[in-house]
Design a protein around this motif. Structure first.
Motif, PDB file in Angstrom:
ATOM      1  N   PRO A 175       0.847  -1.198   0.000  1.00 11.49           N
ATOM      2  CA  PRO A 175       0.000   0.000   0.000  1.00 11.49           C
ATOM      3  C   PRO A 175       0.883   1.248   0.000  1.00 11.49           C
ATOM      4  N   LEU A 176       0.524   2.256  -0.779  1.00 18.95           N
ATOM      5  CA  LEU A 176       1.262   3.511  -0.761  1.00 18.95           C
ATOM      6  C   LEU A 176       1.006   4.186   0.586  1.00 18.95           C
ATOM      7  N   PRO A 177       2.049   4.395   1.404  1.00 18.53           N
ATOM      8  CA  PRO A 177       1.839   4.940   2.755  1.00 18.53           C
ATOM      9  C   PRO A 177       1.063   6.251   2.748  1.00 18.53           C
ATOM     10  N   GLU A 178       1.411   7.147   1.828  1.00 19.27           N
ATOM     11  CA  GLU A 178       0.683   8.398   1.664  1.00 19.27           C
ATOM     12  C   GLU A 178       0.945   8.943   0.274  1.00 19.27           C
ATOM     13  N   ASP A 179      -0.025   9.690  -0.235  1.00 20.81           N
ATOM     14  CA  ASP A 179       0.082  10.249  -1.582  1.00 20.81           C
ATOM     15  C   ASP A 179       0.870  11.550  -1.516  1.00 20.81           C
ATOM     16  N   ARG A 180       2.181  11.439  -1.743  1.00 26.14           N
ATOM     17  CA  ARG A 180       3.064  12.607  -1.677  1.00 26.14           C
ATOM     18  C   ARG A 180       4.222  12.407  -2.639  1.00 26.14           C
TER      19      ARG A 180
ATOM     20  N   GLY B 134       7.624  11.539  -4.098  1.00 24.04           N
ATOM     21  CA  GLY B 134       8.734  10.706  -3.643  1.00 24.04           C
ATOM     22  C   GLY B 134       8.330   9.464  -2.879  1.00 24.04           C
ATOM     23  N   ALA B 135       7.020   9.257  -2.628  1.00 19.44           N
ATOM     24  CA  ALA B 135       6.597   8.106  -1.822  1.00 19.44           C
ATOM     25  C   ALA B 135       6.940   6.792  -2.519  1.00 19.44           C
TER      26      ALA B 135
ATOM     27  N   ILE C  52      10.063   3.649  -1.767  1.00 19.36           N
ATOM     28  CA  ILE C  52       9.873   2.194  -1.764  1.00 19.36           C
ATOM     29  C   ILE C  52      10.840   1.522  -2.730  1.00 19.36           C
ATOM     30  N   LEU C  53      10.935   2.055  -3.941  1.00 12.39           N
ATOM     31  CA  LEU C  53      11.752   1.420  -4.981  1.00 12.39           C
ATOM     32  C   LEU C  53      13.239   1.417  -4.639  1.00 12.39           C
ATOM     33  N   GLU C  54      13.691   2.406  -3.880  1.00  8.51           N
ATOM     34  CA  GLU C  54      15.106   2.465  -3.511  1.00  8.51           C
ATOM     35  C   GLU C  54      15.536   1.260  -2.696  1.00  8.51           C
ATOM     36  N   HIS C  55      14.619   0.691  -1.931  1.00 11.76           N
ATOM     37  CA  HIS C  55      14.963  -0.504  -1.141  1.00 11.76           C
ATOM     38  C   HIS C  55      15.313  -1.673  -2.053  1.00 11.76           C
ATOM     39  N   PHE C  56      14.645  -1.757  -3.193  1.00 11.39           N
ATOM     40  CA  PHE C  56      14.979  -2.812  -4.147  1.00 11.39           C
ATOM     41  C   PHE C  56      16.276  -2.485  -4.882  1.00 11.39           C
ATOM     42  N   SER C  57      16.414  -1.254  -5.310  1.00 15.19           N
ATOM     43  CA  SER C  57      17.570  -0.845  -6.108  1.00 15.19           C
ATOM     44  C   SER C  57      18.877  -1.046  -5.358  1.00 15.19           C
ATOM     45  N   THR C  58      18.937  -0.592  -4.116  1.00 15.25           N
ATOM     46  CA  THR C  58      20.189  -0.664  -3.354  1.00 15.25           C
ATOM     47  C   THR C  58      20.586  -2.094  -3.021  1.00 15.25           C
TER      48      THR C  58
END
Length: 310
Positions: free
Chosen positions: A205-210, A212-213, A217-223
């Motif tokens: 679920p998208l934590p909040e509509d803002r 960079g949200a 999330i995607l950075e956790h996969f990328s790194t």
């Protein structure tokens, strides 16, 4: 429980592409098969214990995700994906009796099938009305009803042969070589063993509509070098701007880098749902860079432990 005693529900009736996929699933060749009228009813049978598993379509190479399955598996049901199968898709135009193309005024089929033959239909039977059906096989069966649902139907060659229907045209799909991916879902239990060519499905679920949200999330996969092979946004139904992401990623929950990525995402989106790790149908091994490999994660853990042991 042995494979011979398994009961699998599937999107019916008999002769659908889904039944062809069922035959490729673990235990599918010898299980008891129960056709259902919808994806939701197939999954509900697993919820209620009437079936051990349900086989449903989840993704098409032309049309993308099957929204009914994505929504039901991600939100409405507490089920895990335990296997997948790929089925090549080809369509035929059929009628009960021989019929000229110029005489066709209505054509019945499933919405995903219609989307895959739309250009052919517009060029070949431009005045024919599209009649929605719950599946391509249901459309074919509907031609044999006392009051046929349409003049013709678009379905799989197998069901046309089974029902003895007249084939007006073959290979009518707009994109040849299309493939549909099907999944076998079951109640949460032991996760299939890691094979080195695995896939994991999650719902975030998208934590909040803002701004960079999603990037957060995607950075956790990328790194961590986790490749995403499918990502789709779906509305939660709780109002505009409220979405969840249905994601397939390469790898298995037993891999440190995958588990670490999901743990990081869980901290910012605690309603993250793990929907299963299972072998890829195409057996394609994931490509992992050396710096984010399991060996690299193991070496990092060893280094941390050495610091703590001083």
């Amino acid at each position: 429980m042995t494979a011979a005693t398994l009961t699998y529900s599937f999107l019916g009736p008999h002769g659908t592409f889904t039944e062809a996929a069922l035959e490729k699933m673990p235990g599918g060749a010898s299980c008891q098969r129960v056709p259902t009228a919808s994806v939701l009813s197939a999954l509900t049978m697993v919820d209620t214990g009437e079936a051990d598993g349900a086989v449903v379509p989840i993704e098409n190479s032309v049309e993308g995700g099957v929204t009914a399955t994505l929504d039901a598996v991600s939100v409405a049901h507490d089920l895990h994906i335990v296997a997948e199968a790929l089925v090549p898709i080809s369509f035929v135009l059929v009628s009960k009796e021989p019929l000229a193309l110029s005489a066709i005024r209505s054509v019945a089929t499933h919405s995903h099938a219609w989307a895959q033959v739309r250009r052919w239909a517009e060029a070949t039977v431009p005045t024919a009305e599209y009649v929605p059906a719950s599946s391509t096989a249901a459309a074919a069966h509907g031609l044999l009803a006392e009051r046929p649902i349409a003049d013709a139907a678009i379905c799989a060659p197998l069901v046309a042969e089974q029902l003895g229907l007249h084939i007006i045209a073959s290979g009518i799909e707009d994109v040849h070589g299309a493939v549909t991916r099907f999944v076998l879902t079951a109640k949460p239990g032991p996760i299939p063993e890691m094979t080195g060519a695995d896939k994991t499905t999650i719902m975030i679920p998208l934590p909040e509509d803002r701004p960079g949200a999603l990037m957060e999330i995607l950075e956790h996969f990328s790194t961590r070098g986790v490749n995403l092979c499918r990502i789709e946004s779906r509305p939660t139904g709780n109002g505009l701007g409220s979405y969840f992401f249905s994601i397939d990623l390469e790898g298995h929950i037993q891999e440190d880098r995958v588990a670490d990525a999901l743990a990081g995402i869980h901290r910012i989106s605690p309603k993250l749902r793990f929907l299963g790790s299972y072998p890829r149908a195409d057996k394609k091994p994931q490509q992992v860079l050396p710096e984010v490999s399991e060996a690299a994660f193991s070496a990092a853990k060893t280094w941390i432990a050495s610091l703590q042991d001083r």
